[in-house]
Write a protein that holds these residues in place. Structure first.
Motif, short mmCIF file in Angstrom:
data_model
loop_
_atom_site.label_atom_id
_atom_site.label_comp_id
_atom_site.label_asym_id
_atom_site.label_seq_id
_atom_site.Cartn_x
_atom_site.Cartn_y
_atom_site.Cartn_z
N PRO A 79 0.82 -1.22 0.00
CA PRO A 79 0.00 0.00 0.00
C PRO A 79 0.85 1.27 0.00
O PRO A 79 0.52 2.23 -0.72
CB PRO A 79 -0.83 -0.14 1.29
CG PRO A 79 -0.92 -1.62 1.52
CD PRO A 79 0.43 -2.14 1.09
N ALA A 80 1.91 1.28 0.76
CA ALA A 80 2.77 2.46 0.80
C ALA A 80 3.51 2.66 -0.52
O ALA A 80 3.64 3.80 -1.01
CB ALA A 80 3.78 2.33 1.94
N ILE A 81 3.99 1.58 -1.11
CA ILE A 81 4.71 1.72 -2.39
C ILE A 81 3.77 2.18 -3.48
O ILE A 81 4.11 3.07 -4.29
CB ILE A 81 5.39 0.38 -2.77
CG1 ILE A 81 6.39 -0.03 -1.69
CG2 ILE A 81 6.09 0.50 -4.12
CD1 ILE A 81 6.93 -1.44 -1.86
N ASN A 82 2.55 1.65 -3.51
CA ASN A 82 1.57 2.11 -4.51
C ASN A 82 1.21 3.57 -4.28
O ASN A 82 0.98 4.32 -5.25
CB ASN A 82 0.33 1.23 -4.47
CG ASN A 82 0.50 -0.05 -5.26
OD1 ASN A 82 1.05 -0.04 -6.36
ND2 ASN A 82 0.03 -1.16 -4.71
N ALA A 83 1.14 4.01 -3.02
CA ALA A 83 0.87 5.42 -2.75
C ALA A 83 1.99 6.31 -3.28
O ALA A 83 1.74 7.39 -3.84
CB ALA A 83 0.69 5.63 -1.25
N ALA A 84 3.23 5.87 -3.13
CA ALA A 84 4.37 6.63 -3.67
C ALA A 84 4.31 6.68 -5.19
O ALA A 84 4.62 7.72 -5.80
CB ALA A 84 5.67 6.02 -3.19
N ILE A 85 3.92 5.58 -5.82
CA ILE A 85 3.79 5.55 -7.29
C ILE A 85 2.73 6.54 -7.74
O ILE A 85 2.92 7.30 -8.71
CB ILE A 85 3.48 4.13 -7.76
CG1 ILE A 85 4.70 3.21 -7.56
CG2 ILE A 85 3.06 4.13 -9.23
CD1 ILE A 85 4.42 1.75 -7.80
N LEU A 86 1.59 6.57 -7.05
CA LEU A 86 0.52 7.51 -7.42
C LEU A 86 0.97 8.96 -7.20
O LEU A 86 0.62 9.86 -7.99
CB LEU A 86 -0.73 7.21 -6.61
CG LEU A 86 -1.46 5.91 -6.97
CD1 LEU A 86 -2.62 5.67 -6.02
CD2 LEU A 86 -1.95 5.93 -8.41
N ALA A 87 1.74 9.21 -6.15
CA ALA A 87 2.25 10.57 -5.92
C ALA A 87 3.19 10.99 -7.03
O ALA A 87 3.15 12.14 -7.50
CB ALA A 87 2.94 10.63 -4.56
N ALA A 88 4.04 10.07 -7.48
CA ALA A 88 4.95 10.38 -8.58
C ALA A 88 4.17 10.64 -9.87
O ALA A 88 4.49 11.57 -10.62
CB ALA A 88 5.94 9.23 -8.78
N GLU A 89 3.15 9.84 -10.11
CA GLU A 89 2.32 10.07 -11.30
C GLU A 89 1.66 11.44 -11.24
O GLU A 89 1.63 12.18 -12.24
CB GLU A 89 1.27 8.97 -11.40
CG GLU A 89 0.37 9.12 -12.62
CD GLU A 89 -0.82 8.18 -12.59
OE1 GLU A 89 -1.30 7.79 -13.68
OE2 GLU A 89 -1.32 7.87 -11.49
N ALA A 90 1.11 11.80 -10.09
CA ALA A 90 0.44 13.09 -9.94
C ALA A 90 1.39 14.26 -10.14
O ALA A 90 0.97 15.34 -10.58
CB ALA A 90 -0.22 13.17 -8.57
#
Length: 486
Positions: free
Chosen positions: A24-35
């Motif tokens: 969950p934390a790694i996916n959150a970081a991926i979404l933040a990078a995408e944003a």
């Protein structure tokens, strides 16, 4: 080189202790990078337990030295993303037909990468999955599996229901553009360490993969380079190009380069630990260990402009180039190949008619294949280098230049009769049984050119060194074992 914003997964809650679930934390970081329009998602040293990670456009996943991404086991902590619901997939197995049930997956993404000196440990992945559900089952499995009990096959091919929530690939990419994979190590990748399907622009360099089934699978990929990789796969193919119908349409593999790579079939895990053990003798298909470079078996689409150069095969099957499902293979150049301890034929070209495809699928073609500078030692004495087309669909335009084949021991049985055609059988050198020649056997081949063919064996053999059946020869030079013209 790292560019753009950086996102440390610990800032998003990752523990890296190998106990807490960090996906969950790694996916959150991926979404933040995408944003943010793209960036680098950093896994610092630590052990990161994870289910499915969903890589997004313009995001690079960085596995730093000392970082290990660990595939979790389905259970109390959760499960992997479910396989896509895509209706009946009649012409390829479960593994080729789904991408989201993976440790890392991306679909329709651009400018993505996984890089770094860290490690992916696929301990929680499965290598299994169901086969194709089509009613015509000829050619689905190698003939070497014909005597396997149904219970043993069932152990290798779990049902669709059993696969729900399991991950069976380490990395899966579909419809992506401009992808880089560089520098990391991967242990136990499940059915595929990498399945790349309809990817345009793929650069793979410096990977070390030691896995329980397929290594690098490029399915309908265009403009790709695989360089300086080590891939150990005793149970299946190491580096393989395919053109399946996994994405629902006929597509092609084009402009692919494989250079400076080593493939092998040592015991699982022993390439990475350096011990290179040899206790495993057979693959699950009941032939000897695999670990090779191959075109096919899935071959509904075409293969064009393929280059393979400066590669080593160690304790593995030889080079295989196969089209059996209607595709055309043309303009293939293979140069400077070394093989040691070859567990079947050193070279296997097969144009067949399994025809696993929609109604109306017809045999394909194979033409303009050049193999220059191949040296193989320790070859299984049962199997000659084999070029096998069909009576009405010959292989065309094969050039063999500077081929040096040294076979291990001799063949003690009587000289075998000419094998049956077996047009619809799964293609493997063992499909024909021991070859009717011990060095080179060509059947249904037009325009064969041979220069500098050297064949050797330490013991007697009742078979001729070279046999030609319905094969027209355009030129022969410096081949002392070549049969006299009749």
């Amino acid at each position: 080189m790292r560019t753009g914003h950086t996102f440390d997964v610990r800032d998003h809650g990752a523990k890296g202790d190998g106990i807490a679930l960090d996906s969950p934390a790694i996916n959150a970081a991926i979404l933040a990078a995408e944003a943010a329009g793209g960036g680098m998602v950093i896994l610092p040293p630590g052990n990161y337990l994870s289910f499915s990670l969903r890589l997004k456009s313009r995001v690079t996943l960085v596995l730093e030295a000392g970082a290990t991404l660990i595939a979790a086991t389905k259970g109390p902590l959760g499960a992997y993303d479910l396989p896509e619901e895509r209706g009946p997939q009649l012409y390829q197995d479960f593994g080729h037909s789904h991408w989201r049930n993976s440790l890392i997956w991306a679909e329709g993404a651009e400018d993505i990468a996984i890089i770094g000196a860290g490690r992916i440990d696929g301990i929680g992945l499965t290598r299994d999955g169901p086969g194709t559900p089509r009613s015509a089952q000829k050619g689905e499995r190698p003939l070497s599996m014909a005597q396997m009990p149904a219970a043993d096959i069932d152990k290798l091919e779990r049902s669709h229901a059993e696969m729900q929530g399991l991950g069976n690939k380490a990395i899966a990419l579909a419809h992506c553009r401009r992808v880089t994979l560089d520098g990391f190590t991967l242990l136990k990748g499940g059915h595929f360490a990498l399945l790349a399907s309809e990817v345009d622009g793929l650069d793979i360099a410096g990977l070390s993969i030691d896995t329980d089934r397929d290594g690098l699978d490029l399915d309908c990929v265009r403009d790709a380079r695989i360089e300086r990789c080590r891939v150990n796969t005793p149970n299946d193919d190491a580096i393989v190009l395919k053109t399946s119908l996994g994405l629902g349409r006929r597509s092609s593999c084009e402009d692919i380069s494989i250079r400076d790579c080593t493939v092998s079939g040592f015991d699982l895990g022993t390439m990475l630990d350096g011990t290179r053990q040899r206790t495993q003798e057979l693959s699950p298909d009941r032939d000897r260990v695999t670990g090779r470079i191959k075109l096919g078996t899935e071959s509904n689409g075409d293969f064009r402009r393929i280059r393979i150069a400066n590669c080593r095969f160690e304790r593995s099957r030889g080079l295989a180039i196969e089209t059996v499902d209607g595709g055309t293979i043309e303009d293939v150049l293979v140069e400077n190949i070394e093989m040691e301890e070859v567990t079947t034929a050193p070279l296997f070209l097969r144009l067949g008619a399994r025809l696993r495809g929609p109604e109306g699928t017809r045999p394909g073609a194979m033409r303009n294949i050049a193999i220059r500078g191949l040296k193989a030692t320790g070859i299984d004495p049962r199997f000659a280098a084999t070029l096998a087309g069909l009576p009405d669909h010959p292989i065309e335009g094969v050039q063999l230049r500077d081929i040096d084949l040294a076979f291990e021991g001799g063949f003690t049985g009587p000289a075998p009769a000419l094998p049956a055609e077996l047009a619809d059988a799964y293609p493997e050198p063992s499909m024909f049984g021991p070859s009717p020649a011990w060095g080179l056997w060509a059947r249904h081949v037009n325009g064969l050119q041979v220069s500098g063919l050297r064949l050797s064996r330490p013991a007697g053999d009742p078979r001729p060194p070279v046999r030609l059946d319905n094969a027209s020869v355009a030129r022969v030079e410096n081949a002392p074992d070549w049969p006299a013209p009749v």
